[in-house]
Each structure stands twice: as structure tokens, then as C-alpha cells.
Design a protein around this motif. Structure first.
Motif, mmCIF file in Angstrom:
data_model
loop_
_atom_site.group_PDB
_atom_site.id
_atom_site.type_symbol
_atom_site.label_atom_id
_atom_site.label_comp_id
_atom_site.label_asym_id
_atom_site.label_seq_id
_atom_site.Cartn_x
_atom_site.Cartn_y
_atom_site.Cartn_z
ATOM 1 N N ASP A 1 54.253 94.904 -51.496
ATOM 2 C CA ASP A 1 53.479 94.563 -50.017
ATOM 3 C C ASP A 1 54.774 94.693 -49.173
ATOM 4 O OD1 ASP A 1 52.369 93.488 -48.087
ATOM 5 O OD2 ASP A 1 51.437 91.877 -49.024
ATOM 6 N N ALA B 1 65.990 95.958 -40.597
ATOM 7 C CA ALA B 1 65.467 97.449 -40.395
ATOM 8 C C ALA B 1 66.613 98.238 -39.795
ATOM 9 C CB ALA B 1 64.041 97.309 -39.283
ATOM 10 N N LYS C 1 54.715 94.501 -40.152
ATOM 11 C CA LYS C 1 54.172 93.619 -38.943
ATOM 12 C C LYS C 1 55.279 92.554 -38.453
ATOM 13 C CE LYS C 1 49.251 93.254 -39.344
ATOM 14 N NZ LYS C 1 48.451 93.892 -40.419
ATOM 15 N N TRP C 2 55.982 92.103 -39.188
ATOM 16 C CA TRP C 2 56.971 91.294 -38.511
ATOM 17 C C TRP C 2 58.017 91.948 -37.691
ATOM 18 C CZ3 TRP C 2 62.176 89.986 -41.075
ATOM 19 C CH2 TRP C 2 62.797 89.168 -40.335
ATOM 20 N N CYS C 3 58.491 93.084 -38.370
ATOM 21 C CA CYS C 3 59.519 93.906 -37.600
ATOM 22 C C CYS C 3 58.823 94.489 -36.483
ATOM 23 C CB CYS C 3 59.726 95.406 -38.425
ATOM 24 S SG CYS C 3 60.766 94.888 -39.852
ATOM 25 N N ASN D 1 53.449 95.249 -45.946
ATOM 26 C CA ASN D 1 52.534 95.132 -44.711
ATOM 27 C C ASN D 1 53.151 93.965 -43.861
ATOM 28 O OD1 ASN D 1 50.017 94.759 -43.169
ATOM 29 N ND2 ASN D 1 49.585 93.176 -44.104
ATOM 30 N N ARG D 2 53.042 92.704 -44.385
ATOM 31 C CA ARG D 2 53.638 91.642 -43.662
ATOM 32 C C ARG D 2 55.102 91.944 -43.102
ATOM 33 N NH1 ARG D 2 55.042 88.388 -47.630
ATOM 34 N NH2 ARG D 2 57.223 89.231 -47.299
ATOM 35 N N PHE D 3 55.877 92.316 -43.799
ATOM 36 C CA PHE D 3 57.444 92.666 -43.409
ATOM 37 C C PHE D 3 57.230 93.723 -42.044
ATOM 38 C CE2 PHE D 3 61.601 94.221 -43.620
ATOM 39 C CZ PHE D 3 62.303 92.834 -43.697
ATOM 40 N N TYR E 1 57.165 83.171 -40.353
ATOM 41 C CA TYR E 1 58.810 83.582 -40.216
ATOM 42 C C TYR E 1 59.586 82.304 -39.438
ATOM 43 C CZ TYR E 1 58.442 87.739 -42.815
ATOM 44 O OH TYR E 1 58.124 88.643 -43.657
ATOM 45 N N TYR F 1 42.525 89.815 -50.051
ATOM 46 C CA TYR F 1 43.453 90.047 -48.994
ATOM 47 C C TYR F 1 43.066 89.497 -47.499
ATOM 48 C CZ TYR F 1 48.217 91.614 -47.365
ATOM 49 O OH TYR F 1 49.376 91.734 -46.825
ATOM 50 N N ILE G 1 52.027 85.840 -38.292
ATOM 51 C CA ILE G 1 53.426 86.418 -38.665
ATOM 52 C C ILE G 1 54.455 85.485 -37.727
ATOM 53 C CG2 ILE G 1 54.866 88.284 -37.890
ATOM 54 C CD1 ILE G 1 53.196 89.020 -40.175
ATOM 55 N N ASP H 1 44.358 89.732 -43.901
ATOM 56 C CA ASP H 1 45.643 90.217 -43.289
ATOM 57 C C ASP H 1 46.149 89.254 -42.207
ATOM 58 O OD1 ASP H 1 47.483 91.931 -42.738
ATOM 59 O OD2 ASP H 1 46.291 93.759 -42.170
ATOM 60 N N PHE H 2 47.197 89.496 -41.598
ATOM 61 C CA PHE H 2 47.839 88.555 -40.667
ATOM 62 C C PHE H 2 47.632 88.871 -39.216
ATOM 63 C CE2 PHE H 2 50.303 88.888 -44.770
ATOM 64 C CZ PHE H 2 50.347 87.497 -45.162
ATOM 65 N N ALA I 1 64.778 90.684 -37.603
ATOM 66 C CA ALA I 1 64.025 91.798 -38.275
ATOM 67 C C ALA I 1 64.885 93.175 -37.870
ATOM 68 C CB ALA I 1 62.604 91.874 -37.600
ATOM 69 N N GLN I 2 65.487 93.107 -37.111
ATOM 70 C CA GLN I 2 66.278 94.179 -36.629
ATOM 71 C C GLN I 2 67.459 94.426 -37.566
ATOM 72 O OE1 GLN I 2 67.368 93.686 -32.348
ATOM 73 N NE2 GLN I 2 65.587 94.514 -31.855
#
Lengths: 247, 247
Positions: free
Chosen positions: A79, B220, A85-87, A81-83, B194, B182, B190, B184-185, B216-217
Motif C-alpha cells: 500500500d 521522496a 497522499k502524505w507526500c 496510497n496513504r504514503f 502523520y 478499504y 492524513i 480511503d483517507f 515527506a520530502q
């Protein structure tokens, strides 16, 4: 010694008894403690206990009866998806629409699944892995509303056992362990490794029932034949593409 | 409750002390008891303890120091080689040269790995997963002489701990668990999920050290950037092809 590891049997028949919330929570906490890549926790667990959704899941697992009969079905998913979205909410551009990211998340999901299974067994429950999750991921995605970035990688039925099966046989350690580097097998080694398995009465019966000459033919021709594997490989690739892991 | 699950920390520093043979055997037996598809046991474990091979493995794991320092490195592989050989010696034509078979074997290897890790911890050892095994599978294949049909999916360093790190943080269960189907968020969810992670002093420092605006940066852009993921996805596909899982 962790006795749950050495006493594990797959349980396919369950008592008609719900799993208490606090027991399920300890199982899910066990999953969450699992080692995972960069502590990103890029997996999710869908816990299904209602009859309607279990019934809808059953065909994805080739209607194995324990899917409907078990009080709970846990679907473990790779998954991002959550990550992702957070990004995106944090001014970061996620780069996880690729195969490495899928496999990373799949591995994390499986480690979490095994923690959950062992903790469930420690709490007196029985479990059975459903390898079928990767045969029909498209059906599971539809039933469980899994969004892009989410792919089921295994599922587990869970409940209080109403059967006590024997411990299943295993190959000798020499079949799976290599010291230093890999030492490939010659014909004599293969014969030796499989001798006990082939000599078992249940396996001999299995060969006979299937009208085959060897146990290996039961696997290669009947249980896990090439045509099926190729068909479901295609399904799996299509799903990875649709869920955004092969962009 | 299985305390090894709840007390797990990754251990990256080890005492200079060998793992006794009987301890390693119980760890490998734990791996062998793992749930697996059709009881085919299509995985293998390469146990490397000699300095020379550990040194040769190190670059595949980006020279993380624990690879050379740990008394043992266990490489867990998806492995249809032995099974294919058995089939061919028994007049059966194996049909496992495809992606479904790879993923099946990979999942079995990971379940076995987690059993091994937990049993190692129960025996007083510390472990650290090396996710890098799927970044450089080509180098590992070369170093460990892995034949066609065998692909490393994870590796684990193992030894008596000489450090006692804190338990790492985890997201709240609501981040990884979905009930029924599921859900979704939305943005608020979110943010909430976090919030604690982003508020941690160590993570704030992490953001600052990397000259980034958000945590997050750091993930990523710095730790798991898109270009790397795409490069290693290609390596992984090439390896699957070479090892006979994409025929």
C-alpha cells in the motif's frame, strides 16, 4: 523457542465464535511492530468480519469454504496510497509507481502478516494463509474498494480452531539451506531430499487418486499447472499496471 | 503474547561471537516450519559466515557496515530450482517460469525469514533486515552462485547484540487497518495520522539536516527518490528474466 512457530498448523475449520476486539487489536499491533522499509509502513490490512463482504470475497479465493466460515478474513496489501497522499500534502512528489516499490511494499506486508499470524496463534486462534490472494487480486480490489497504489498480496482466515490437524511434513533442512554460497543439487541429492516425502502413504494415495505416475506430476500437471500460472501471471501484471506500479 | 514481536528492534552492531551450530539449526528449523504454498517449500536460505563471502556481499548491500561485522548473513531466496529439478527427474514438466511463480516463492521466502528472525530473537540474537537484497539481486546472484530459478528477496544480518536501541515509532493503527472494506483517507485523516511522526524531535532534525521543508520530502527526494526506484526496478526485471521467471 517460540512454540507457536514449531506448533503451527493451518486451521481451516473454526468455532462459531467471534474474535474479541482486544484480541484482534493485539494481533494488529503485532503486525504494526514488524520490521519494514525505512519505517514507511507501506502496507495495509483489511479486516473483514461481516458475512456479506466475506461472501463477496469467497470467489476470489476459489470459494474455499473457510473464507465464509472463518469469523475474520485479513487481507494484507502492499500500500503506497496513504504514503503518496502524505507526500502530495507535504509538497513532495512521490516516485513509487514502479515495480521495486511494489515488491518493497509486498515484502513489508508479508512480514507484518506473519507477525499477525503468530500473535493470533499465541492468543489461541488458528489461521490459514490464502495464497489465492495473488491469483485473483482484481476481484479482491473490486470487493474491498482498494484504491490505486494498493495491491493485495496475501490473505489469512482467522478464528478459534475446531479441528486439530497433524503437523505437516517438511523436507530435510539440506533441501532449503546452503552454507557459504549456493551448492546446486545433483540427481542423487534430489532423490535423497524427496525420498521421505515420496514414501509417505498420503502422498502415494494422492498420486493414485490423480492417476499419475509420480508425485511431481500431481504438482506440475494437476495442482499448479503451467497454463494456470501463465494466466494468473497476466492477471497479476494487469493489476500492477492498473494500480499504478508499472508506470 | 509473543514478546519477541513487541520488543523487536533492528540490531546493527554485534558482539564478536559466533552463533553456535545448535542455535543456528533451531533458527533454520523455525524457518522451515513456515506456512508455504502447497508445501512445496520453494525457497532457500544461504547462510554466510565466512569473512570472504560476507565481504563480497557487502557492496550489494551498499556497504552497510553490519554485513561484514555480523557473524552471519542469511539470504532468503525465491527458489524453484530444486523443485524444477525434482519435476524433471520425475517425468513432470514444471511450469514455473513465470511471474506468479516468482511472487508465490518470494512470499514463502519472506514468511520463512520472519520465522527465522523471531526465533533468532528468542535465542538472544539480534537481527536486521537488508531491504537492499532487491536493489542489487544481480550482485548477490553472482556472489552466492545462485542458479536459474533462484532470486534473492531479502537478507538478514544476525548476531549477539552489542547495542540496545530504542523501540522505533509506529503510525497509529488507523493508518494501516481498515475494517470491512478499504476506507480511503481525506486530507484531515492524513494530517492526523502523520502528526505524531512529524512532531518528533528526531524527525524535525532529519528534515533540517537534509535542508528540506517537510519530512515527506526527505523520503521522496533523498532516501527513496524516483530515479533510484526506476533504475532498480529495471535491474529487478532483468534479473527475473535472467533467472527464468519472465519466460
Amino acid at each position: 523457542m517460540i512454540k507457536e512457530i514449531f506448533e503451527h498448523r493451518s486451521i481451516r475449520k473454526y468455532e462459531n465464535k467471534e474474535i474479541p476486539v482486544e484480541v484482534m487489536n493485539s494481533i494488529l499491533e503485532a503486525a504494526a511492530r514488524a520490521s519494514n522499509t525505512g519505517n514507511m509502513q507501506v502496507y495495509s490490512i483489511v479486516v473483514t468480519t461481516d458475512e456479506e463482504t466475506k461472501e463477496a470475497l469467497a470467489p476470489a479465493h476459489f470459494n474455499q469454504p473457510m473464507v465464509k466460515q472463518a469469523p475474520a478474513v485479513l487481507t494484507f496489501c502492499a500500500d503506497f496510497n496513504r504514503f503518496n497522499k502524505w507526500c502530495r500534502q507535504r509538497k513532495a512528489e512521490p516516485g513509487y509507481d514502479n515495480f521495486l516499490s511494489f515488491l518493497t511494499a509486498a515484502i513489508d506486508a508479508i512480514i507484518a502478516a506473519q507477525n499477525a499470524c503468530l500473535e493470533a496463534e499465541a492468543q489461541g486462534l488458528g489461521i490459514c494463509y490464502l495464497g489465492t490472494a495473488i491469483y485473483n487480486p482484481d476481484k479482491i480490489i473490486e470487493t474491498l474498494n482498494l484504491p490505486k497504489g494498493v495491491v493485495p498480496v496475501t490473505a489469512v482466515t482467522m478464528g478459534y480452531p475446531s479441528e486439530t490437524p497433524e503437523l505437516t511434513d517438511r523436507l530435510p533442512l539440506s533441501a532449503i539451506v546452503h552454507y557459504g554460497k549456493y551448492h546446486d543439487f545433483d540427481e542423487a541429492a534430489i532423490d535423497e531430499i524427496y525420498a521421505d516425502k515420496e514414501a509417505r502413504e498420503d502422498n502415494k494415495q494422492f498420486v493414485e487418486e490423480n492417476n499419475k505416475e509420480t508425485l511431481a506430476q500431481v504438482f506440475a500437471d494437476v495442482r499448479y499447472p503451467k497454463a494456470n500460472n501463465e494466466h494468473f501471471s497476466k492477471v497479476l501484471f494487469d493489476v500492477l499496471k492498473k494500480q499504478g506500479f508499472l508506470d
